[in-house]
Design an enzyme around this catalytic site. Structure first.
Site, PDB file in Angstrom:
ATOM      1  N   ASN A 124      53.661   5.887   1.295  1.00 43.67           N
ATOM      2  CA  ASN A 124      53.516   5.236   0.557  1.00 43.67           C
ATOM      3  C   ASN A 124      53.411   5.490  -1.289  1.00 43.67           C
ATOM      4  O   ASN A 124      52.778   6.133  -1.625  1.00 43.67           O
ATOM      5  CB  ASN A 124      52.749   3.794   0.498  1.00 43.67           C
ATOM      6  N   CYS A 184      53.644  -0.968  -7.122  1.00 42.48           N
ATOM      7  CA  CYS A 184      55.013  -0.525  -6.611  1.00 42.48           C
ATOM      8  C   CYS A 184      55.936  -1.537  -7.411  1.00 42.48           C
ATOM      9  O   CYS A 184      57.680  -1.632  -7.412  1.00 42.48           O
ATOM     10  CB  CYS A 184      54.365  -0.947  -5.425  1.00 42.48           C
ATOM     11  N   HIS A 230      60.627  -0.874  -0.977  1.00 43.79           N
ATOM     12  CA  HIS A 230      59.886   0.190  -1.338  1.00 43.79           C
ATOM     13  C   HIS A 230      58.912   0.248  -0.030  1.00 43.79           C
ATOM     14  O   HIS A 230      58.729  -0.933   1.460  1.00 43.79           O
ATOM     15  CB  HIS A 230      58.662  -0.798  -2.189  1.00 43.79           C
TER      16      HIS A 230
HETATM   17  O1  UT7 Z   1      51.945  -0.338  -1.473  1.00 41.34           O
HETATM   18  C1  UT7 Z   1      51.146  -1.314  -1.410  1.00 41.34           C
HETATM   19  C2  UT7 Z   1      51.676  -2.203  -1.162  1.00 41.34           C
HETATM   20  N1  UT7 Z   1      50.672  -2.064   0.324  1.00 41.34           N
HETATM   21  C3  UT7 Z   1      51.142  -2.934   1.630  1.00 41.34           C
HETATM   22  O2  UT7 Z   1      51.728  -3.400   1.649  1.00 41.34           O
HETATM   23  C4  UT7 Z   1      50.440  -2.612   2.518  1.00 41.34           C
HETATM   24  C5  UT7 Z   1      49.638  -3.723   3.268  1.00 41.34           C
HETATM   25  N2  UT7 Z   1      48.543  -2.702   4.367  1.00 41.34           N
HETATM   26  C6  UT7 Z   1      49.167  -2.447   5.530  1.00 41.34           C
HETATM   27  O3  UT7 Z   1      49.732  -2.340   5.529  1.00 41.34           O
HETATM   28  C7  UT7 Z   1      47.320  -2.804   6.397  1.00 41.34           C
HETATM   29  O4  UT7 Z   1      46.985  -4.266   6.118  1.00 41.34           O
HETATM   30  C8  UT7 Z   1      46.603  -1.493   6.784  1.00 41.34           C
HETATM   31  C9  UT7 Z   1      47.771  -0.321   6.972  1.00 41.34           C
HETATM   32  C10 UT7 Z   1      46.674  -1.383   5.218  1.00 41.34           C
HETATM   33  C11 UT7 Z   1      45.771  -1.881   7.854  1.00 41.34           C
HETATM   34  O5  UT7 Z   1      45.992  -2.271   8.825  1.00 41.34           O
HETATM   35  P1  UT7 Z   1      45.292  -3.485   9.155  1.00 41.34           P
HETATM   36  O6  UT7 Z   1      45.618  -3.559  10.244  1.00 41.34           O
HETATM   37  O7  UT7 Z   1      45.080  -4.489   7.874  1.00 41.34           O
HETATM   38  O8  UT7 Z   1      43.751  -2.873   9.465  1.00 41.34           O
HETATM   39  P2  UT7 Z   1      42.520  -3.692   8.735  1.00 41.34           P
HETATM   40  O9  UT7 Z   1      41.905  -3.189   7.254  1.00 41.34           O
HETATM   41  O10 UT7 Z   1      42.776  -4.860   9.548  1.00 41.34           O
HETATM   42  O11 UT7 Z   1      41.296  -2.359   9.799  1.00 41.34           O
HETATM   43  C12 UT7 Z   1      41.700  -2.697  10.874  1.00 41.34           C
HETATM   44  C13 UT7 Z   1      40.180  -2.054  11.459  1.00 41.34           C
HETATM   45  C14 UT7 Z   1      38.958  -1.395  10.586  1.00 41.34           C
HETATM   46  O12 UT7 Z   1      37.684  -1.406  11.440  1.00 41.34           O
HETATM   47  P3  UT7 Z   1      37.159  -2.492  12.117  1.00 41.34           P
HETATM   48  O13 UT7 Z   1      36.347  -3.380  10.800  1.00 41.34           O
HETATM   49  O14 UT7 Z   1      37.777  -3.744  12.485  1.00 41.34           O
HETATM   50  O15 UT7 Z   1      35.738  -2.238  12.895  1.00 41.34           O
HETATM   51  C15 UT7 Z   1      38.332  -0.506   9.876  1.00 41.34           C
HETATM   52  O16 UT7 Z   1      37.492  -0.024   9.406  1.00 41.34           O
HETATM   53  O17 UT7 Z   1      40.610  -0.334  11.209  1.00 41.34           O
HETATM   54  C16 UT7 Z   1      39.450   0.478  10.672  1.00 41.34           C
HETATM   55  N3  UT7 Z   1      40.768   1.145   9.779  1.00 41.34           N
HETATM   56  C17 UT7 Z   1      40.600   2.677   9.935  1.00 41.34           C
HETATM   57  N4  UT7 Z   1      40.519   3.336  11.340  1.00 41.34           N
HETATM   58  C18 UT7 Z   1      41.490   3.983  11.494  1.00 41.34           C
HETATM   59  C19 UT7 Z   1      40.665   1.372   8.074  1.00 41.34           C
HETATM   60  N5  UT7 Z   1      41.308   2.402   7.999  1.00 41.34           N
HETATM   61  C20 UT7 Z   1      41.229   3.062   8.703  1.00 41.34           C
HETATM   62  C21 UT7 Z   1      42.057   4.478   9.237  1.00 41.34           C
HETATM   63  N6  UT7 Z   1      41.931   5.458  10.689  1.00 41.34           N
HETATM   64  N7  UT7 Z   1      43.070   5.145   8.161  1.00 41.34           N
END
Ligand code: UT7
Length: 335
Positions: free
Chosen positions: A292, A115, A262
């Site tokens: 992204n 990135c 980014h």
């Molecule tokens: O470019 C490089 C830099 N990258 C970044 O900066 C990304 C940084 N991180 C993020 O943007 C966020 O962490 C994400 C968008 C990737 C994820 O969001 P989050 O609020 O951190 O969600 P999470 O990973 O904590 O997941 C929450 C819940 C989980 O379910 P449970 O365990 O609470 O039941 C996941 O399994 O959401 C679930 N989940 C989804 N549900 C529906 C994860 N991905 C999905 C999805 N659709 N696509």
């Protein structure tokens, strides 16, 4: 003494648009979840047979940037190609671009900083120009993510975020030292290398004849991300490296005319906007349309902001990135 300035910009996005609803048909996700957590509505994916690769998309963006720079392709002294999704394991995609642009024996170098790749490439190009070694450098950031994502529910935490696309800039010698790239600031923290990574195929893990979806080793052929840890580090490092760049140039946040972050997550950009007290029109976002695109994200956004007339001569433009490595960086530019 010389500076470097961005003399031409270009972008290319594959035509094939994949909406959140399209994804929810092939994995357990929903448009609401994706928009709420990331701000993304749709992204572009290369379609099999459309002729697009990481290198060919880079060439399309580069041709536009070269034309806008008003130079001949043979005036390019160096090609820097930033990507995490090269056409081949080796050689890098830079030499493929050189061949496709038909520039005989011009040096080509790949930059592997995910990135932050475009910022690292800009910083590298700037130094080659400041030293007097080169006059015109073609910098490309390009990604073909869709070819290597886990599109099952197992991969949804990663695969809904990433999209394909390419952006390019020509950096040229500038004799007015108050203009162009004022400074770049680079960092990395390798202790987090595996928190956002694709472990294999690599010299540690070659591809087996048959992939087994239940084997944790085989799962590592897909990118994995510790999303929450990446998010937490991103907001801190983005803020730090933007401030570092401003302070270095005796500027305050109020002097920023355009911040191009980014495009990792709309929530991260909004956090930074608030933290620096910037109005909405001073932070450019297009993650809603393209997802992204990693190394492509800053040059695509910069090109689009410039095409939309949002960047004028004399503006202070700040580029900032954070991502896999972890690596992060900023460039402060007087346009
Ligand atoms: O470019 C490089 C830099 N990258 C970044 O900066 C990304 C940084 N991180 C993020 O943007 C966020 O962490 C994400 C968008 C990737 C994820 O969001 P989050 O609020 O951190 O969600 P999470 O990973 O904590 O997941 C929450 C819940 C989980 O379910 P449970 O365990 O609470 O039941 C996941 O399994 O959401 C679930 N989940 C989804 N549900 C529906 C994860 N991905 C999905 C999805 N659709 N696509």
């Amino acid at each position: 003494m010389f500076n470097s300035k961005i003399s031409g910009l270009g972008k290319y996005l594959p035509e094939n648009t994949v909406t959140n609803d399209d994804l929810s048909k092939i994995m357990d996700t929903s448009s609401e979840w994706i928009i709420e957590r990331t701000g993304i509505n749709e992204r572009r994916h290369i379609k099999k047979g459309d002729g697009n690769t990481t290198a060919t998309m880079g060439v399309k963006a580069a041709k536009i940037a070269i034309e806008r720079a008003g130079i001949d392709k043979n005036d390019i002294d160096l090609i820097l190609f930033a990507t995490l999704s090269p056409d081949y394991y080796f050689p890098g995609s830079g030499v493929l671009v050189q061949e496709l642009l038909d520039i005989p024996t011009c040096p080509a170098m790949d930059i592997r900083n995910q990135c932050s790749g475009f910022i690292y490439a800009i910083a590298t190009a700037d130094q080659f120009i400041k030293s007097g070694m080169y006059k015109n450098i073609l910098v490309i950031g390009s990604e073909n993510h869709s070819g290597g994502l886990d599109m099952s529910t197992r991969g949804r935490g990663v695969s809904v975020i990433f999209g394909d696309g390419s952006g390019a800039a020509v950096l040229s010698r500038e004799e007015d030292l108050s203009q162009g790239i004022l400074s770049s600031h680079l960092h990395s923290e390798g202790k987090y290398a595996e928190e956002l990574s694709l472990i294999g195929p690599s010299t540690n893990r070659w591809v087996p004849e048959i992939l087994d979806a239940n084997d944790p080793e085989d799962i590592s052929y897909y990118p994995n991300m510790n999303g929450q840890l990446v998010f937490k580090n991103a907001v801190v490092r983005f803020s730090e490296v933007i401030m570092e760049g401003l302070t270095h140039n005796n500027l305050g946040p109020e002097k920023i005319d355009m911040l191009i972050p980014h495009q990792a997550n709309l929530r991260i950009s909004q956090f930074i906007q608030k933290k620096f007290g910037l109005s909405e029109d001073k932070v450019f976002n297009n993650i809603q349309k393209y997802g992204n695109t990693t190394a492509g994200s800053i040059p695509i956004a910069l090109t689009e902001a410039w095409e939309d007339g949002k960047i004028k001569q004399g503006d202070i433009v700040v580029l900032a990135a954070f991502g896999s490595g972890f690596t992060w960086g900023s460039s402060i530019i007087r346009w």
